[in-house]
Design an enzyme around this catalytic site. Structure first.
Site, short mmCIF file in Angstrom:
data_model
loop_
_atom_site.label_atom_id
_atom_site.label_comp_id
_atom_site.label_asym_id
_atom_site.label_seq_id
_atom_site.Cartn_x
_atom_site.Cartn_y
_atom_site.Cartn_z
N SER A 102 110.29 -50.73 26.04
CA SER A 102 111.62 -50.23 25.68
C SER A 102 111.64 -48.70 25.71
O SER A 102 111.42 -48.10 26.75
CB SER A 102 112.02 -50.83 24.32
OG SER A 102 113.35 -50.58 24.03
N ASP A 152 118.91 -59.76 28.35
CA ASP A 152 118.71 -58.57 27.51
C ASP A 152 120.07 -57.95 27.18
O ASP A 152 120.80 -57.53 28.09
CB ASP A 152 117.83 -57.57 28.30
CG ASP A 152 117.31 -56.45 27.42
OD1 ASP A 152 118.06 -55.98 26.54
OD2 ASP A 152 116.15 -56.04 27.63
N HIS A 183 115.79 -58.78 24.81
CA HIS A 183 115.06 -57.51 24.81
C HIS A 183 113.63 -57.67 24.28
O HIS A 183 112.80 -56.79 24.47
CB HIS A 183 115.83 -56.47 23.99
CG HIS A 183 115.43 -55.06 24.27
ND1 HIS A 183 115.50 -54.50 25.53
CD2 HIS A 183 114.90 -54.10 23.46
CE1 HIS A 183 115.06 -53.25 25.47
NE2 HIS A 183 114.69 -52.99 24.24
C1 MLT Z 1 116.01 -46.31 24.46
O1 MLT Z 1 116.70 -45.75 23.65
O2 MLT Z 1 115.02 -45.82 24.98
C2 MLT Z 1 116.50 -47.64 24.86
O3 MLT Z 1 117.83 -47.74 24.54
C3 MLT Z 1 115.78 -48.77 24.27
C4 MLT Z 1 115.49 -48.63 22.81
O4 MLT Z 1 114.47 -48.07 22.49
O5 MLT Z 1 116.24 -49.13 21.96
#
Ligand code: MLT
Length: 201
Positions: A102, A152, A183
């Site tokens: 992420s 996701d 996710h």
């Molecule tokens: C981010 O902010 O890098 C992406 O939206 C994913 C997350 O970390 O929630």
């Protein structure tokens, strides 16, 4: 940066650079690294930015909307940190494989977008396009695994596909895994990442 380093038995294996998701820390991905290869050295890093107390690797303006100036600054910070740690812990700077989830996958992608020969490979789990209108350096057939969820809620399929296309256009060798999940990480995608790792390293 806050971090943990564990030296592995296999000196020829890449050093795993572990980059957590929002709200995580330097230890979060240790079990994933262990599943991919228990013998590799591991550098787990904690993001320097705090969002309501949750560590991240760069600031965002809202969900999925990144503070690009901070992203560029933090990307250099991480890039320099890897260099410093390779000297401190005596690992091969030229043989570092990022494993990011992420937000951590997004900064790993940003490192590849900005710096040539920064990573020997990358496992990007649920990544987004870090930023647009950047000329990505030649990735010289760097192997990249991308794990994504068809359901996701944060990352539309087209966003992942855009990232895949951009990395391929820069001569990255991209392997995609698409699961039914959202996710969150799944065991299945880590099993696929491990197969990919065994095939490439
Ligand atoms: C981010 O902010 O890098 C992406 O939206 C994913 C997350 O970390 O929630």
């Amino acid at each position: 940066m806050e971090h943990i380093f564990k030296e592995g038995n296999d000196k020829n294996a890449p050093t795993f650079l572990l980059l957590h998701g929002t709200g995580g820390n330097e230890r979060d991905l240790l079990p994933i690294a262990e599943m991919i290869s228990p013998n590799a050295s591991v550098l787990g890093v904690r993001g320097n930015v705090l969002e309501n107390g949750m560590p991240r690797f760069f600031r965002r303006l809202s969900e999925g909307v990144f503070d690009e100036e901070d992203l560029v600054f933090r990307t250099k910070e991480l890039y320099d940190f890897i260099e410093d740690m390779s000297k401190k812990y005596h690992f091969d700077r030229g043989n570092v494989l990022a494993i990011g989830y992420s937000n951590g996958a997004n900064i790993a992608a940003s490192v590849m977008y900005h710096y040539q020969d920064a990573l020997a490979g990358a496992i990007l789990l649920h990544p987004m396009v870090p930023l647009r209108e950047v000329e990505i350096p030649d990735l010289k057939e760097t192997p990249i695994f991308i794990g994504a969820g068809l359901n996701d809620p944060i990352i539309p399929k087209a966003e992942t596909t855009e990232l895949v296309d951009a990395l391929k256009a820069a001569n990255g060798i991209v392997t995609e895994y698409w699961g039914e999940a959202g996710h969150q990480l799944t065991r299945e995608e880590i099993v696929k990442a491990k197969q990919w790792y065994n095939d490439n390293f």
